[in-house]
Design a protein around this motif. Structure first.
Motif, PDB file in Angstrom:
ATOM      1  N   PRO A  67       0.822  -1.222   0.000  1.00 42.50           N
ATOM      2  CA  PRO A  67       0.000   0.000   0.000  1.00 42.50           C
ATOM      3  C   PRO A  67       0.851   1.266   0.000  1.00 42.50           C
ATOM      4  CG  PRO A  67      -0.635  -1.483   1.787  1.00 42.50           C
ATOM      5  CD  PRO A  67       0.632  -2.019   1.200  1.00 42.50           C
ATOM      6  N   ILE A  68       0.288   2.321  -0.531  1.00 40.76           N
ATOM      7  CA  ILE A  68       0.876   3.649  -0.386  1.00 40.76           C
ATOM      8  C   ILE A  68       0.377   4.177   0.959  1.00 40.76           C
ATOM      9  CG2 ILE A  68       0.961   6.005  -1.251  1.00 40.76           C
ATOM     10  CD1 ILE A  68       0.160   4.935  -3.996  1.00 40.76           C
ATOM     11  N   GLU A  69       1.289   4.635   1.800  1.00 40.77           N
ATOM     12  CA  GLU A  69       0.870   5.245   3.064  1.00 40.77           C
ATOM     13  C   GLU A  69       0.854   6.756   2.876  1.00 40.77           C
ATOM     14  OE1 GLU A  69       2.562   3.829   6.718  1.00 40.77           O
ATOM     15  OE2 GLU A  69       3.260   2.017   5.693  1.00 40.77           O
ATOM     16  N   PHE A  70      -0.113   7.392   3.498  1.00 42.73           N
ATOM     17  CA  PHE A  70      -0.342   8.821   3.286  1.00 42.73           C
ATOM     18  C   PHE A  70      -0.904   9.405   4.569  1.00 42.73           C
ATOM     19  CE2 PHE A  70      -2.544  12.504   1.685  1.00 42.73           C
ATOM     20  CZ  PHE A  70      -1.837  12.880   0.556  1.00 42.73           C
ATOM     21  N   ARG A  71      -0.241  10.434   5.108  1.00 43.47           N
ATOM     22  CA  ARG A  71      -0.739  11.073   6.319  1.00 43.47           C
ATOM     23  C   ARG A  71      -0.307  12.540   6.337  1.00 43.47           C
ATOM     24  NH1 ARG A  71       3.689   8.142   7.724  1.00 43.47           N
ATOM     25  NH2 ARG A  71       5.306   9.216   8.884  1.00 43.47           N
ATOM     26  N   PHE A  72      -1.001  13.342   7.113  1.00 41.47           N
ATOM     27  CA  PHE A  72      -0.684  14.762   7.249  1.00 41.47           C
ATOM     28  C   PHE A  72       0.238  14.979   8.439  1.00 41.47           C
ATOM     29  CE2 PHE A  72      -4.600  14.737   4.877  1.00 41.47           C
ATOM     30  CZ  PHE A  72      -4.378  15.702   3.922  1.00 41.47           C
ATOM     31  N   THR A  73       1.188  15.928   8.296  1.00 42.98           N
ATOM     32  CA  THR A  73       2.087  16.300   9.377  1.00 42.98           C
ATOM     33  C   THR A  73       2.260  17.816   9.348  1.00 42.98           C
ATOM     34  OG1 THR A  73       3.282  14.211   9.101  1.00 42.98           O
ATOM     35  CG2 THR A  73       4.357  15.902  10.402  1.00 42.98           C
ATOM     36  N   ALA A  74       2.162  18.437  10.508  1.00 45.50           N
ATOM     37  CA  ALA A  74       2.324  19.887  10.604  1.00 45.50           C
ATOM     38  C   ALA A  74       3.792  20.273  10.442  1.00 45.50           C
ATOM     39  CB  ALA A  74       1.805  20.384  11.951  1.00 45.50           C
ATOM     40  N   GLY A  75       4.027  21.452   9.934  1.00 50.44           N
ATOM     41  CA  GLY A  75       5.382  21.970   9.812  1.00 50.44           C
ATOM     42  C   GLY A  75       6.011  22.186  11.181  1.00 50.44           C
ATOM     43  N   ASP A  76       7.340  22.244  11.194  1.00 46.30           N
ATOM     44  CA  ASP A  76       8.058  22.465  12.443  1.00 46.30           C
ATOM     45  C   ASP A  76       9.293  23.325  12.172  1.00 46.30           C
ATOM     46  OD1 ASP A  76      10.314  20.829  11.685  1.00 46.30           O
ATOM     47  OD2 ASP A  76       9.219  19.059  12.290  1.00 46.30           O
ATOM     48  N   PRO A  77       9.967  23.792  13.246  1.00 46.34           N
ATOM     49  CA  PRO A  77      11.124  24.674  13.062  1.00 46.34           C
ATOM     50  C   PRO A  77      12.471  23.947  12.959  1.00 46.34           C
ATOM     51  CG  PRO A  77      10.523  24.642  15.365  1.00 46.34           C
ATOM     52  CD  PRO A  77       9.515  23.779  14.645  1.00 46.34           C
ATOM     53  N   ALA A  78      12.497  22.628  13.096  1.00 48.30           N
ATOM     54  CA  ALA A  78      13.767  21.901  13.118  1.00 48.30           C
ATOM     55  C   ALA A  78      14.485  22.012  11.776  1.00 48.30           C
ATOM     56  CB  ALA A  78      13.520  20.438  13.477  1.00 48.30           C
TER      57      ALA A  78
END
Length: 165
Positions: A67-78
């Motif tokens: 499967p293709i995995e797909f998820r949202f992640t918020a931006g960060d300052p690192a």
């Protein structure tokens, strides 16, 4: 993935494709017996990148069945985070051990590069030092800090030396 709403069709299942919520598709038992390429795609390009990888799987690499995995992640300052100052969708593909899937992974990499995607550092990728500089605005700052904190390169291996040495 139905979660992405790339189609208005209800969940379906065909000979080589299944569209439904991820909780309906992914097996409950996790057996980490595969190799994975995972990139953070700028959120505004997420649907297009997913469509392009899906098309690749349906036309050129029909034997790639993970499967293709797909998820949202918020931006960060690192500085060296794949999500540095950008909300992203994380898109990952896998290939099973013993299967020659390198062409598939390189083709996925080529697609995701068109969207200025950044790799998960603990998974497979094909970046070189120039790519790192182009994709990560703080790459040179990171390299300078790395040289200051580890002038002898004790914490570098061959792979990291090529990217950050």
């Amino acid at each position: 993935m139905k979660v992405m709403d790339i189609t208005e069709a209800p969940p379906t299942e065909g000979a080589f494709e299944r569209i439904a919520y991820s909780s309906d598709i992914y097996p409950i038992e996790y057996v980490p017996n595969f190799h994975e390429l995972e990139y953070a795609v700028p959120a505004e390009h997420g649907k297009d990148a997913l469509r392009d990888v899906r098309e690749l799987m349906l036309t050129k690499h029909t034997n790639c069945i993970y499967p293709i995995e797909f998820r949202f992640t918020a931006g960060d300052p690192a500085w060296m985070s794949p999500f540095h100052q950008q909300d992203s969708v994380t898109l990952s593909v896998s290939g099973g051990p013993g299967i020659d899937y390198w062409d598939y992974l390189r083709d996925v990499d080529a697609i995701l590069r068109r969207y200025n995607s950044r790799p998960h550092w603990g998974k497979m990728h094909f970046l070189d030092a120039e790519d790192v500089t182009a994709l990560y605005p703080k790459a040179e700052d990171f390299r300078a800090l790395r040289r200051q904190m580890d002038p002898g390169g004790v914490f570098l291996n061959d792979h990291l030396r090529a990217l950050f040495g």
